[in-house]
Design a protein around this motif. Structure first.
Motif, short mmCIF file in Angstrom:
data_model
loop_
_atom_site.label_atom_id
_atom_site.label_comp_id
_atom_site.label_asym_id
_atom_site.label_seq_id
_atom_site.Cartn_x
_atom_site.Cartn_y
_atom_site.Cartn_z
N GLU A 126 33.59 32.03 39.97
CA GLU A 126 34.13 30.77 40.47
C GLU A 126 35.53 30.52 39.91
O GLU A 126 36.44 30.10 40.64
N ARG A 127 35.73 30.77 38.62
CA ARG A 127 37.04 30.57 38.01
C ARG A 127 38.05 31.52 38.62
O ARG A 127 39.19 31.12 38.94
N LEU A 128 37.66 32.79 38.81
CA LEU A 128 38.57 33.76 39.42
C LEU A 128 38.91 33.36 40.86
O LEU A 128 40.06 33.46 41.28
N ALA A 129 37.91 32.92 41.61
CA ALA A 129 38.15 32.53 43.00
C ALA A 129 39.14 31.38 43.08
O ALA A 129 40.04 31.38 43.93
N ARG A 130 39.00 30.39 42.20
CA ARG A 130 39.93 29.25 42.21
C ARG A 130 41.35 29.73 41.91
O ARG A 130 42.32 29.31 42.55
N ARG A 131 41.47 30.62 40.95
CA ARG A 131 42.79 31.14 40.57
C ARG A 131 43.42 31.93 41.72
O ARG A 131 44.60 31.76 42.05
N SER A 147 32.45 29.25 48.08
CA SER A 147 33.44 29.93 48.93
C SER A 147 33.11 31.41 49.08
O SER A 147 32.38 32.01 48.29
N ASN A 148 33.68 32.01 50.12
CA ASN A 148 33.53 33.45 50.32
C ASN A 148 34.23 34.23 49.21
O ASN A 148 33.80 35.32 48.84
N ALA A 149 35.32 33.67 48.68
CA ALA A 149 36.01 34.34 47.58
C ALA A 149 35.11 34.47 46.37
O ALA A 149 35.00 35.53 45.76
N ALA A 150 34.43 33.37 46.02
CA ALA A 150 33.52 33.41 44.87
C ALA A 150 32.31 34.30 45.16
O ALA A 150 31.81 35.00 44.27
N ALA A 151 31.82 34.27 46.42
CA ALA A 151 30.66 35.09 46.78
C ALA A 151 30.96 36.57 46.63
O ALA A 151 30.14 37.33 46.09
N TYR A 152 32.13 37.00 47.12
CA TYR A 152 32.48 38.41 46.97
C TYR A 152 32.60 38.80 45.51
O TYR A 152 32.05 39.82 45.07
N LEU A 153 33.34 38.02 44.74
CA LEU A 153 33.51 38.34 43.33
C LEU A 153 32.19 38.35 42.58
O LEU A 153 32.01 39.13 41.63
#
Length: 435
Positions: free
Chosen positions: A334-339, A318-324
């Motif tokens: 990945e864990r932060l993005a899911r949360r 995901s873009n959320a995981a990519a940015y983080l």
């Protein structure tokens, strides 16, 4: 020359000597740009560049936030972006692409003003913009501020104060020397940087040394603007780093993974700057939340929403995981993005349900009552308490913004107009309530 003049000149030389010694010979760090900033997120005020709904969750991991862009930026959308970022937990500074993007409101809200100087553009991009900016401050912005705060001040005193204040504002600013290496970018077009103006590593080093030692630029910025510099950028960073002793060295362009961020930091950059990767999170969550609103009940539990996100999003990609992942200090992206995606979906479906229950009376913005309901118990189950508190603070600020506009108590903008109720700062969010 009077003895007083001679004494003043001697003190001036001594001051310059002390400053030079502090920069080069003494074991102290006098650069006002913090040396522990390894990651800066650039937020573009352009209307098409949106922010995630729960953007403070993402920004809490970055070192600082820069507000600025090269296209479709105005004083108004810059002020609104600062309003939106006010509750953030990290420093927010201003990097204007035009003199009139700096206003009294942005100066009050910005932790730092960073003025760009393009080292491989035309003379207009180096001194023309600065000259225009100095004139604007001296003849318009500062007199307006003095007239507001000291309306009783005699004209001759106001003129002297305006001269001093303009010089002080520029002396207090940070100067950011750019080497632009992508001729197809908006930044290159603004500075008239073409193929012939691109610099080899040694040339970039030489101009960076001039920026540090003559222009006294606190920052040197190697900018590939949307593209990844790769091996060429590694060689250029290595060369520039070899020539600098005091200025910070930043890299920007195409950082969308931890590998790329670490490669540029290892090559000599003190900081990597990420912009597009952050705005892509907003684009991603808009599509995700639209699907979630049709599939989930507004009162769905955190567990139910988390399961739905896991079934409908490849979180690792995901873009959320990519940015983080671009943030070296962010643990387990990945864990932060899911949360964070789970919290975003859960917040959004409740806000949407509240808006629909209002029969469309509140239009397409977030009204205070909606946000108060969103702050209800249990909404942020699954988030760490520090994260939940950050989001609550941000949503409360948005609620206050809605009330401020509704009561027609908005401060006047730089052009003298008042923002309407349909122009709340929340238009910068990717998600808007249905009419």
């Amino acid at each position: 020359m009077t003895s007083l003049d001679g004494t003043a000149r001697l003190l001036g030389r001594l001051g310059r000597g002390a400053s030079l010694a502090a920069r080069t010979a003494l074991p102290v760090d006098t650069n006002p740009v913090p040396g522990d900033w390894t990651h800066v997120t650039k937020v573009d005020p352009e209307d098409d560049k949106k922010l995630p709904l729960l953007y403070p969750l993402y920004l809490r991991h970055t070192s600082a936030v820069s507000v600025g862009g090269s296209a479709d930026v105005t004083a108004t959308n810059t002020e609104e972006t600062f309003e939106l970022l006010a509750p953030s937990s990290v420093p927010v500074f201003h990097e204007p692409s035009g003199p009139r993007h700096v206003t009294p409101r942005t100066r009050e809200q910005a932790d730092m003003l960073a003025i760009p100087e393009v080292l491989n553009g035309d003379s207009e991009s180096l001194v023309g913009q600065l000259g225009e900016g100095a004139e604007y401050m001296r003849d318009e912005m500062v007199p307006e501020m003095l007239d507001e705060k000291l309306p009783w001040c005699p004209g001759f005193v106001a003129d002297a104060l305006a001269d001093f204040a303009t010089s002080w504002l520029l002396a207090d600013a940070v100067f950011e020397a750019y080497v632009i290496q992508n001729p197809d970018s908006a930044a290159a077009r603004e500075a008239n940087v073409g193929e012939a103006d691109l610099l080899a590593p040694r040339e970039a080093k030489q101009r960076s040394m001039a920026a540090e030692r003559h222009l006294e630029s606190e920052l040197v910025y190697l900018e590939y603007s949307g593209t990844y510099g790769g091996d060429e950028a590694v060689r250029t960073l290595d060369a520039i780093a070899d020539g600098l002793t005091w200025s910070r060295l930043w890299y920007g362009g195409g950082i969308d993974s931890r590998e790329r961020a670490e490669e540029m930091l290892a090559a000599g950059a003190d900081t990597v700057v990420v912009g597009d990767a952050f705005h892509r999170v907003a684009d991603e969550e808009r599509e995700l939340c639209e699907r979630a609103a049709d599939a989930l009940d507004p009162d769905a539990s955190t567990v139910a929403v988390r399961e739905w996100v896991g079934e409908n999003v490849a979180v690792a990609d995901s873009n959320a995981a990519a940015y983080l992942a671009t943030i070296p200090g962010a643990p387990d992206p990945e864990r932060l993005a899911r949360r964070y995606l789970t919290a975003t979906v859960r917040t959004w479906i409740r806000l949407r349900a509240d808006a629909e229950a209002s029969d469309g009376e509140r239009g397409d913005r977030f009204a205070g009552d909606d946000l108060r309901r969103a702050l209800g118990p249990g909404l942020f189950d699954g988030l760490a308490e520090s994260d939940a508190a950050l989001v609550r603070r941000n949503l409360a600020a948005l609620a206050r913004d809605g009330e401020r506009l509704d009561s027609d108590c908005a401060e006047r903008r730089a052009d003298g107009s008042r923002p309407s109720a349909d122009e709340a700062v929340t238009t910068h969010l990717a998600l808007t309530l249905p009419p």
